[in-house]
Design a protein around this motif. Structure first.
Motif, mmCIF file in Angstrom:
data_model
loop_
_atom_site.group_PDB
_atom_site.id
_atom_site.type_symbol
_atom_site.label_atom_id
_atom_site.label_comp_id
_atom_site.label_asym_id
_atom_site.label_seq_id
_atom_site.Cartn_x
_atom_site.Cartn_y
_atom_site.Cartn_z
ATOM 1 N N LEU A 51 0.545 -1.413 0.110
ATOM 2 C CA LEU A 51 -0.257 -0.149 -0.002
ATOM 3 C C LEU A 51 0.907 1.159 0.077
ATOM 4 C CD1 LEU A 51 -2.697 -1.211 2.313
ATOM 5 C CD2 LEU A 51 -3.008 -0.773 0.033
ATOM 6 N N GLY A 52 1.830 1.020 0.743
ATOM 7 C CA GLY A 52 2.834 2.436 0.631
ATOM 8 C C GLY A 52 3.541 2.627 -0.589
ATOM 9 N N GLN A 53 3.928 1.342 -1.351
ATOM 10 C CA GLN A 53 4.327 1.428 -2.565
ATOM 11 C C GLN A 53 3.576 1.991 -3.656
ATOM 12 O OE1 GLN A 53 7.247 1.939 -4.910
ATOM 13 N NE2 GLN A 53 7.982 0.231 -3.405
ATOM 14 N N MET A 54 2.149 1.419 -3.419
ATOM 15 C CA MET A 54 1.161 1.886 -4.415
ATOM 16 C C MET A 54 1.099 3.389 -4.490
ATOM 17 S SD MET A 54 -3.006 1.355 -3.923
ATOM 18 C CE MET A 54 -3.078 2.777 -2.777
ATOM 19 N N VAL A 55 0.779 4.054 -3.513
ATOM 20 C CA VAL A 55 0.492 5.465 -3.566
ATOM 21 C C VAL A 55 1.744 6.219 -4.496
ATOM 22 C CG1 VAL A 55 -1.025 5.817 -1.440
ATOM 23 C CG2 VAL A 55 1.712 6.126 -1.400
ATOM 24 N N VAL A 56 3.086 5.556 -4.446
ATOM 25 C CA VAL A 56 4.238 6.133 -5.016
ATOM 26 C C VAL A 56 4.174 5.938 -6.256
ATOM 27 C CG1 VAL A 56 6.789 6.246 -5.339
ATOM 28 C CG2 VAL A 56 5.745 6.015 -3.004
ATOM 29 N N ILE A 57 3.797 4.607 -7.046
ATOM 30 C CA ILE A 57 3.598 4.312 -8.033
ATOM 31 C C ILE A 57 2.582 5.067 -8.868
ATOM 32 C CG2 ILE A 57 3.383 2.231 -9.565
ATOM 33 C CD1 ILE A 57 4.591 0.451 -7.768
ATOM 34 N N LEU A 58 1.364 5.255 -8.235
ATOM 35 C CA LEU A 58 0.320 5.972 -8.892
ATOM 36 C C LEU A 58 0.773 7.489 -9.296
ATOM 37 C CD1 LEU A 58 -2.639 4.991 -6.535
ATOM 38 C CD2 LEU A 58 -2.296 4.395 -8.850
ATOM 39 N N THR A 59 1.761 7.780 -8.833
ATOM 40 C CA THR A 59 2.252 9.377 -9.265
ATOM 41 C C THR A 59 3.272 8.970 -10.207
ATOM 42 O OG1 THR A 59 3.923 9.199 -7.435
ATOM 43 C CG2 THR A 59 1.622 10.136 -6.999
ATOM 44 N N ARG A 60 3.509 7.964 -10.910
ATOM 45 C CA ARG A 60 4.606 7.638 -11.669
ATOM 46 C C ARG A 60 5.890 7.742 -11.146
ATOM 47 N NH1 ARG A 60 2.833 10.623 -17.586
ATOM 48 N NH2 ARG A 60 0.614 9.962 -17.697
ATOM 49 N N SER A 61 6.160 7.319 -10.065
ATOM 50 C CA SER A 61 7.423 7.283 -9.414
ATOM 51 C C SER A 61 7.420 5.964 -8.849
ATOM 52 C CB SER A 61 7.273 8.359 -8.344
ATOM 53 O OG SER A 61 7.287 9.616 -8.674
ATOM 54 N N ILE A 62 8.699 5.708 -8.092
ATOM 55 C CA ILE A 62 8.920 4.525 -7.424
ATOM 56 C C ILE A 62 9.667 4.402 -6.278
ATOM 57 C CG2 ILE A 62 10.857 3.506 -8.674
ATOM 58 C CD1 ILE A 62 9.558 0.807 -9.145
ATOM 59 N N ASP A 63 9.761 3.563 -5.377
ATOM 60 C CA ASP A 63 10.447 3.846 -4.050
ATOM 61 C C ASP A 63 11.201 2.555 -3.711
ATOM 62 O OD1 ASP A 63 11.633 3.974 -1.847
ATOM 63 O OD2 ASP A 63 9.928 4.822 -0.520
ATOM 64 N N LEU A 64 12.518 2.419 -4.271
ATOM 65 C CA LEU A 64 13.116 1.180 -4.115
ATOM 66 C C LEU A 64 13.974 0.959 -2.748
ATOM 67 C CD1 LEU A 64 14.939 1.230 -7.636
ATOM 68 C CD2 LEU A 64 13.174 -0.109 -7.128
ATOM 69 N N SER A 65 13.706 2.045 -1.956
ATOM 70 C CA SER A 65 14.486 1.979 -0.704
ATOM 71 C C SER A 65 13.293 1.450 0.588
ATOM 72 C CB SER A 65 14.822 3.302 -0.292
ATOM 73 O OG SER A 65 13.676 4.320 -0.060
ATOM 74 N N MET A 66 12.391 1.136 0.163
ATOM 75 C CA MET A 66 11.315 0.653 1.273
ATOM 76 C C MET A 66 11.854 -0.402 2.336
ATOM 77 S SD MET A 66 7.398 0.946 -0.149
ATOM 78 C CE MET A 66 6.798 1.036 1.534
ATOM 79 N N ALA A 67 12.712 -1.263 1.801
ATOM 80 C CA ALA A 67 12.991 -2.642 2.535
ATOM 81 C C ALA A 67 14.219 -2.058 3.244
ATOM 82 C CB ALA A 67 13.474 -3.670 1.431
ATOM 83 N N SER A 68 15.229 -0.882 2.652
ATOM 84 C CA SER A 68 16.030 -0.579 3.597
ATOM 85 C C SER A 68 15.598 0.388 4.514
ATOM 86 C CB SER A 68 17.154 0.284 2.414
ATOM 87 O OG SER A 68 17.607 -0.829 1.474
ATOM 88 N N ASN A 69 14.741 1.010 4.253
ATOM 89 C CA ASN A 69 13.960 1.716 5.199
ATOM 90 C C ASN A 69 13.425 0.997 6.404
ATOM 91 O OD1 ASN A 69 11.913 3.203 6.850
ATOM 92 N ND2 ASN A 69 11.606 4.629 5.017
#
Length: 325
Positions: A51-69
Motif C-alpha cells: 500500500l505504501g508503494q502503491m501511492v508512489v507508483i500511482l504518481t509515476r514514481s517508484i520507491d526502491l528504498s522501502m526495504a532498506s527503510n
C-alpha cells in the motif's frame, strides 16, 4: 454483470480462489479457515508495504528504498528496546513511524526540490539506508534474548480470533481506502498519474504531492520495520534484503500500473495476498524453490501483460469517443 467483470480485482480474487482450490487438492487442510487466517497474518507486512508503494507508483514514481527503510528503522527500534526495555511499545511504534517518515522525506525532497528521477534517488538511498544500518549497529545483530517480551509479543496477542498484526494490517487497509477514495490528496495522486501537466492547470502542486507520497511510503516502511523485527525476532543488516522486489511485484500483480494513475487499494492487497499464498503453499506441497521463483515470476509477467492490454483498450475507447464527437 458485464460492467462488474471489468474490474481487475474481481478476476484477481477469482484467481486466488482458484489457486486455493488447486492447492487444496494436494493439501486439503490449506483451505481451512484457521490456516487461511494464518496465511493472511503471514502476508500482513507485505500488504502494508504494498500500500505504501502503491501511492508512489500511482504518481509515476517508484520507491526502491522501502526495504532498506524497514531494515534501518527495525534496527533502530530494536536497539532502543534492548537499551531501554521500559519504553512502552506504542511509543516505539511512534518512533518507528517518525524515523520512517524522515527517511521517506529525504527521498521526497530530492525528487521534489532537485527534480531527480525517483528511481535514481531511491536506488541511491536503498544503499545509503542499509549502509547506515551497519554504521548504527556496528554490524552486530539484536537477537530475541535482547528484546523485551512486550516488544516480541505485542503483535502476537489475539483479539477476536485474529493476531494484532492482522488487525494492524486491516486498519492500514481501511485508512488507505478512505484516503484514496474520500480525500483531496487521494484524488490528486490519481490525477498526477493520469496527466501531470493537466494536474498543474487544475491547481495541484505535483512536486509537493510527490513529496507527500514519499513521506507516506517512508512511514509505512518505518511501521513495517517494527513489525518485521518483532515478528522474526532478529534485527540485522540483512533484514528484508531484496524484499523491495516482492513489494513491487505485489503492486504489479494487483493491477497498479507502472505508468501511474491506475490501481486500487483492493488490488494492492490482493496482489500481496496472491504472493503470500504462493510462498505459504508451494513449500507445503513440495514444490522446489526454483519452481517457486519461476511461478512467482510468471505471475508478474502475466500481470504486466494484462495491465498493458487493459490500458491500450482504455486508450482506444477514448479515441473512438473523440472521433464520434
Amino acid at each position: 454483470m458485464k460492467n462488474f467483470l471489468k474490474y481487475r480485482e474481481i478476476w484477481l480474487l477469482a484467481g486466488i480462489v482458484l489457486l486455493i482450490g488447486l492447492i487444496s487438492t494436494r493439501f486439503p487442510g490449506f483451505a481451512d479457515p484457521a490456516n487461511l487466517r494464518q496465511v493472511f497474518n503471514d502476508t500482513s507486512i507485505l500488504m502494508i508495504l504494498a500500500l505504501g508503494q502503491m501511492v508512489v507508483i500511482l504518481t509515476r514514481s517508484i520507491d526502491l528504498s522501502m526495504a532498506s527503510n524497514l531494515c534501518f528503522t527495525g534496527m533502530a527500534v530494536a536497539m532502543l528496546n534492548a537499551a531501554h526495555p521500559a519504553i512502552p511499545i506504542p511509543v516505539l511504534i511512534v518512533i518507528a513511524l517518525l524515523v520512517g517518515l524522515l527517511l521517506g522525506a529525504i527521498n521526497g525532497i530530492l525528487v521534489w526540490r532537485l527534480n531527480i528521477p525517483s528511481i535514481v534517488v531511491t536506488l541511491g538511498t536503498l544503499t545509503i539506508y542499509r549502509g547506515a544500518t551497519f554504521v548504527v549497529s556496528g554490524g552486530a545483530w539484536v537477537n530475541a534474548d535482547q528484546m523485551s517480551p512486550d516488544f516480541i509479543n505485542f503483535q502476537r496477542a489475539a483479539f477476536l480470533g485474529l493476531p494484532v498484526l492482522s488487525w494492524i494490517a486491516l486498519l492500514v487497509i481501511a485508512l488507505f481506502f478512505l484516503a484514496m477514495t474520500r480525500t483531496q490528496i487521494g484524488r490528486s495522486i490519481y490525477a498526477i498519474g493520469v496527466n501531470p501537466t493537466a494536474s498543474v492547470y487544475a491547481g495541484i502542486d505535483v512536486g509537493r504531492t510527490k513529496f507527500i507520497v514519499f513521506c507516506i511510503s517512508g512511514m509505512i516502511g518505518g511501521l513495517a520495520g517494527y513489525l518485521w523485527v518483532s515478528r522474526y525476532v532478529i534485527a540485522s543488516v540483512e533484514v528484508a534484503n531484496g524484499y523491495e522486489l516482492n513489494i513491487i511485484a505485489a503492486c504489479v500483480i494487483g493491477g497498479i500500473s507502472i505508468a501511474g494513475g491506475i490501481g486500487s487499494v483492493g488490488g494492492a492487497v490482493l496482489g500481496a495476498l496472491f504472493l503470500g499464498i504462493i510462498s505459504n503453499a508451494l513449500p507445503v506441497i513440495n514444490i522446489s524453490p526454483f519452481w517457486q521463483m519461476a511461478i512467482s515470476g510468471s505471475a508478474i509477467i502475466l500481470a504486466v501483460v494484462l495491465n498493458a492490454r487493459g490500458e491500450r483498450r482504455q486508450g482506444r475507447i477514448i479515441l473512438r469517443k473523440a472521433e464520434a464527437a
